[in-house]
Design a protein around this motif. Structure first.
Motif, mmCIF file in Angstrom:
data_model
loop_
_atom_site.group_PDB
_atom_site.id
_atom_site.type_symbol
_atom_site.label_atom_id
_atom_site.label_comp_id
_atom_site.label_asym_id
_atom_site.label_seq_id
_atom_site.Cartn_x
_atom_site.Cartn_y
_atom_site.Cartn_z
ATOM 1 N N ARG A 10 0.735 -1.231 -0.076
ATOM 2 C CA ARG A 10 0.007 -0.081 0.119
ATOM 3 C C ARG A 10 0.984 1.214 0.005
ATOM 4 O O ARG A 10 0.496 2.265 -0.709
ATOM 5 N N LYS A 13 2.101 1.595 -3.487
ATOM 6 C CA LYS A 13 1.134 2.285 -4.549
ATOM 7 C C LYS A 13 1.296 3.761 -4.223
ATOM 8 O O LYS A 13 1.018 4.492 -4.992
ATOM 9 N N ARG A 14 1.064 4.164 -2.926
ATOM 10 C CA ARG A 14 0.981 5.632 -2.649
ATOM 11 C C ARG A 14 2.130 6.320 -3.190
ATOM 12 O O ARG A 14 2.226 7.457 -3.710
ATOM 13 N N SER A 17 1.921 6.902 -6.791
ATOM 14 C CA SER A 17 0.955 7.817 -7.341
ATOM 15 C C SER A 17 1.203 9.353 -7.266
ATOM 16 O O SER A 17 2.015 9.727 -6.552
ATOM 17 N N PRO A 18 0.475 10.155 -7.874
ATOM 18 C CA PRO A 18 0.468 11.723 -7.979
ATOM 19 C C PRO A 18 0.372 12.035 -6.589
ATOM 20 O O PRO A 18 -0.348 11.455 -5.583
ATOM 21 N N GLU A 21 -3.406 12.698 -4.992
ATOM 22 C CA GLU A 21 -4.412 11.462 -5.732
ATOM 23 C C GLU A 21 -4.990 10.672 -4.570
ATOM 24 O O GLU A 21 -6.207 10.341 -4.704
ATOM 25 N N ASP A 22 -4.045 10.096 -3.778
ATOM 26 C CA ASP A 22 -4.485 9.140 -3.073
ATOM 27 C C ASP A 22 -4.263 9.328 -1.357
ATOM 28 O O ASP A 22 -4.298 8.466 -0.492
ATOM 29 N N GLU A 23 -3.635 10.489 -1.113
ATOM 30 C CA GLU A 23 -3.270 10.726 0.223
ATOM 31 C C GLU A 23 -4.161 10.424 1.528
ATOM 32 O O GLU A 23 -3.766 9.780 2.463
ATOM 33 N N TYR A 26 -4.816 6.649 2.013
ATOM 34 C CA TYR A 26 -3.913 5.945 2.476
ATOM 35 C C TYR A 26 -3.869 6.349 3.740
ATOM 36 O O TYR A 26 -3.644 5.052 4.641
#
Length: 83
Positions: A10, A13-14, A17-18, A21-23, A26
């Motif tokens: 995980r 992946k974070r 990522s931009p 985008e996912d902070e 996450y």
């Protein structure tokens, strides 16, 4: 060990990522699954995947198995760190 493996995947992946985008997702997922100390350590790390790998290595070290086998597993982990 499986939880720490998830945390590494995980975190990677974070990491890939931009930036925005996912902070939020996450941080919420890490806090939901890990202890507060582990979550804080990973979230605040400069390189989160490396911190998660460290936690995975610590979890492996605590397994009740022969040290030779643990060394072999940790050797395989270093491949992830090097790539």
């Amino acid at each position: 060990v499986s939880l720490m493996t998830w945390a590494f995947v995980r975190s990677m992946k974070r990491h890939l990522s931009p930036p925005d985008e996912d902070e939020d997702d996450y941080v919420a997922e890490i806090r939901a699954r890990l202890t507060p100390d582990q979550a804080d350590a990973i979230i605040s790390a400069v390189h989160r995947p490396n911190r998660a790998l460290y936690d995975l290595s610590v979890a492996i070290e605590q397994l009740p198995m022969h040290f030779v086998r643990k060394n072999s597993i940790n050797g395989n982990l270093s491949i992830f760190e090097d790539t």
